[in-house]
Scaffold this motif. Structure first.
Motif, mmCIF file in Angstrom:
data_model
loop_
_atom_site.group_PDB
_atom_site.id
_atom_site.type_symbol
_atom_site.label_atom_id
_atom_site.label_comp_id
_atom_site.label_asym_id
_atom_site.label_seq_id
_atom_site.Cartn_x
_atom_site.Cartn_y
_atom_site.Cartn_z
ATOM 1 N N ASN A 167 0.853 -1.177 0.000
ATOM 2 C CA ASN A 167 0.000 0.000 0.000
ATOM 3 C C ASN A 167 0.900 1.241 0.000
ATOM 4 O O ASN A 167 1.644 1.465 0.953
ATOM 5 N N PRO A 168 0.823 2.059 -1.049
ATOM 6 C CA PRO A 168 1.762 3.187 -1.163
ATOM 7 C C PRO A 168 1.511 4.323 -0.186
ATOM 8 O O PRO A 168 2.323 5.248 -0.108
ATOM 9 N N ILE A 169 0.417 4.281 0.582
ATOM 10 C CA ILE A 169 0.155 5.356 1.543
ATOM 11 C C ILE A 169 0.386 4.919 2.988
ATOM 12 O O ILE A 169 0.215 5.720 3.910
ATOM 13 N N LEU A 170 0.778 3.667 3.193
ATOM 14 C CA LEU A 170 0.977 3.156 4.546
ATOM 15 C C LEU A 170 2.459 2.989 4.873
ATOM 16 O O LEU A 170 3.277 2.796 3.970
ATOM 17 N N PRO A 171 2.812 3.010 6.167
ATOM 18 C CA PRO A 171 4.199 2.748 6.557
ATOM 19 C C PRO A 171 4.589 1.303 6.262
ATOM 20 O O PRO A 171 3.732 0.427 6.106
#
Length: 663
Positions: free
Chosen positions: A443-447
């Motif tokens: 997921n490109p928006i999660l750490p």
């Protein structure tokens, strides 16, 4: 409206993520815009994704309908509904009434932008634009029709991972036929176990391939395949090793140029078909018997893979996407779907360790690859070889690294951020041929947290169940999916009553999908996969995932590879570890003690192997997965039912009748 991104939350003062995307990067992702449209964006990426995920499994009709719109699925007829429930999980019909064509959605762009770059180990590079790709598909589709291929016929590829394979698949699906492929390193029995069941009308093959510097001929096996499958009406040979291969011994064979040259060219007309019309026939690994022929529908495959490319990987038309794969692994099908996002895809055929492991890293710079996919084994091997791409390469375009095939160890996470690139989204992903996609992924928006898969996939109601069948969190259990999803197989080939399908996925927990993976949901809402359920060790009645031991063994610098099994012993199970050592080393008592101490220090006494034995090679499937069950069978004197599914079946002999295992 532009998203407002609040600072990431910090979970604890002592544990920090390895990587956190900045606000600008988050704002540019398709998933950020999608979450806003779904009314789930609150300015914080983590809580917004949690809300979006819950919405996707709570209200799947709305979610998948929005995915359809987000992906701009090309269709000639609209659906009458998003979902129509059936008697069983797998009877659910998605988008009934819709008519579409898979190839049309991958060929929506028809200009001079680069669609495919095809690389081979021996140095060949071919670049094809979207306009040229469309023309090639049009030409080949005309030839297939001229050869009598109709809707529902099977077309098979015994092909290396080159551009012609993609063209053949797209031409096949454009006319409504069904594509199935396996890589040319399969032995004759392995091919027959697969293609013999589906009886293709046309067989595509190259004259051979190159792997690790060795030229390998394919035509003799193709001759034997044709002899044993009478349904094959036409063999189409792509010259790769030779410009004019000798095909005189092959019945009904012609070169690709001759096959297309004798057919009148017709404008490409995409056959409009139901959402669940068969697109691909994929195969289970076949290490426990004859492979199951898994039939995947066009709409479900398209929708799921576009969701994963766009939302979970952030792929847009500006990206260059690569995954190291053969045509016998579902990651090839996944990679090719990048064309539907109008991205450039990079194919590679050959050994990933060509040029001392640097070939693929060179390609990242030379082709400006932004999404680089590979196996956990490859990443671990780079570290063992002391390769530091951040020192030797620029890697300017690289934004995302994907890893699958086996669990990615904590140490491999450290290696990527230390020695590969520190500003990259490292996404371990896990799913399978069974669903031609992922249950848990990036997921490109999660750490990115050390040792964890970032999240459960949107629309995939993933839980882990304990021995009592109850959902657990931060505890190990069986991976299940409780809500139907579009890429569920439409069936198995030659399984009219769905008996095999039911037994494969729905026997353990009636009514919900049991995938056969053993893992857990973490405190960060990430996932850890501990191994395959059927390979779980059980010493003293305590369940241990094999990945827990592999992680520790990878810390031992002297060990290059390993496999661990449970051996029946004294009415219990004892843990047995086999290791491949660096050249010139000997497995003496000091090294055995080091291995055991490393495992004990970071796990429990039950994880420590009772026996540690040296072997020269670890047996793996052709797609590179360790075959623990096959090793376990050999150790126990039981037959291995299908050695043709293995890349190196002779390696199994090292495990047979070992005197150390009788004491």
């Amino acid at each position: 409206m532009k998203a407002v991104v609040k600072p990431m939350t910090t979970h604890t003062a002592t544990a920090q993520p390895l990587w956190v995307p900045d606000a600008e990067r988050i704002e540019q992702t398709p998933i950020c815009a999608f979450a806003q449209r779904m009314g789930c964006w609150d300015g914080n990426a983590e809580s917004s994704y949690a809300a979006l995920y819950e919405r996707s499994i709570r209200d799947p009709d709305v979610f998948w309908s929005e995915v359809w719109k987000d992906c701009a699925i090309r269709h000639s007829q609209a659906a009458t509904a998003t979902r129509q429930d059936g008697k069983h999980f797998y009877d659910t019909r998605w988008f009934p009434g819709a008519r579409l064509n898979f190839a049309e959605n991958l060929l929506r762009r028809r200009d001079d932008k680069c669609a495919i770059v095809s690389l081979t180990e021996h140095g060949e590079r071919i670049e094809i634009s979207y306009a040229a790709l469309y023309e090639r598909v049009e030409t080949l589709a005309s030839a297939l029709k001229y050869a009598g291929v109709e809707v529902g016929d099977r077309v098979a590829g015994f092909m290396p991972n080159i551009a012609e394979t993609v063209v053949a698949m797209l031409a096949t699906s454009s006319i409504g036929a069904i594509w199935s492929s396996c890589s040319p390193d399969f032995g004759l029995n392995g091919v027959m176990d697969r293609f013999g069941q589906i009886e293709p009308k046309v067989l595509f093959t190259a004259d051979g391939y190159v792997y690790n510097g060795k030229r390998c001929d394919s035509l003799e096996r193709v001759r034997q395949i044709a002899e044993q499958i009478p349904a094959i009406d036409q063999i189409v040979v792509v010259p790769l090793l030779n410009t004019s291969p000798d095909i005189s011994t092959l019945p009904k064979a012609s070169t690709l140029d001759d096959f297309t040259g004798r057919a009148p060219r017709q404008p490409l007309q995409f056959e409009q078909l139901p959402f669940d019309h068969p697109l691909y026939i994929m195969y289970s690994s076949g290490t426990t018997g004859v492979p199951k022929c898994i039939v995947h529908g066009a709409g479900g495959t398209l929708l799921q893979q576009m969701k994963e490319h766009r939302l979970h990987t952030g792929v847009t038309e500006d990206d260059v996407v690569f995954y190291y794969t053969t045509c016998g692994w579902m990651m090839w099908n996944w990679l090719v779907a990048g064309l539907a996002c109008e991205a450039t895809i990079v194919l590679f055929d050959g050994s990933p360790f060509a040029s001392e492991g640097r070939f693929l890293i060179d390609a990242i710079d030379q082709e400006s690859i932004s999404v680089f996919g590979t196996s956990a084994k490859y990443i671990a091997a780079l570290e063992k070889a002391g390769i530091k791409p951040r020192v030797t390469h620029k890697l300017n375009a690289l934004r995302t690294i994907l890893s699958t095939g086996s669990p990615l160890s904590h140490e491999s996470f450290d290696y990527v951020y230390r020695d590969f690139k520190n500003d990259v989204c490292l996404s371990s992903i896990s799913g399978g041929t069974d669903i031609i996609s992922c249950f848990v992924l990036g997921n490109p928006i999660l750490p990115v947290w050390r040792g964890e898969i970032q999240c459960r996939g949107l629309g995939m109601a993933v839980e882990f169940r304990d021995d009592n069948g109850q959902p657990v969190r931060q505890a190990k259990g069986e991976l299940v999916c409780t809500v139907p999803f579009p890429s569920c197989p439409v069936g198995f080939w030659n399984d009219p009553d769905d008996v095999k399908l039911q037994q494969a996925y729905f026997q353990q927990y009636p009514g919900i999908w049991a995938h056969g993976d053993y893992g857990e949901i973490t405190a960060h809402e990430g996932v850890v996969i501990h191994g395959r359920s059927d390979a779980v060790l059980n010493p003293g009645g305590v369940r241990i995932g094999t990945a827990e031991i592999y992680r520790q063994v990878e810390k031992v610098d002297e060990v290059l590879d390993s496999v661990v099994i449970g051996q029946h012993w004294d009415d219990d199970v004892r843990v047995v570890l086999f290791v491949v050592l660096r050249p010139g080393l000997v497995l003496d008592e000091a090294l055995i003690t080091k291995i055991r101490t490393t495992i004990r220090a970071n796990t429990t006494p039950r994880h420590v192997p009772a026996k540690v034995l040296a072997v020269d090679e670890i047996p793996r499937t052709i797609s590179g997965k360790i075959v623990e069950l096959a090793v376990r069978n050999v150790v126990h004197g039981e037959p291995v039912k299908n050695t043709d599914a293995l890349a190196n079946p002779k390696a199994l002999e090292q495990f047979r009748d070992r005197p150390e295992l009788a004491e």
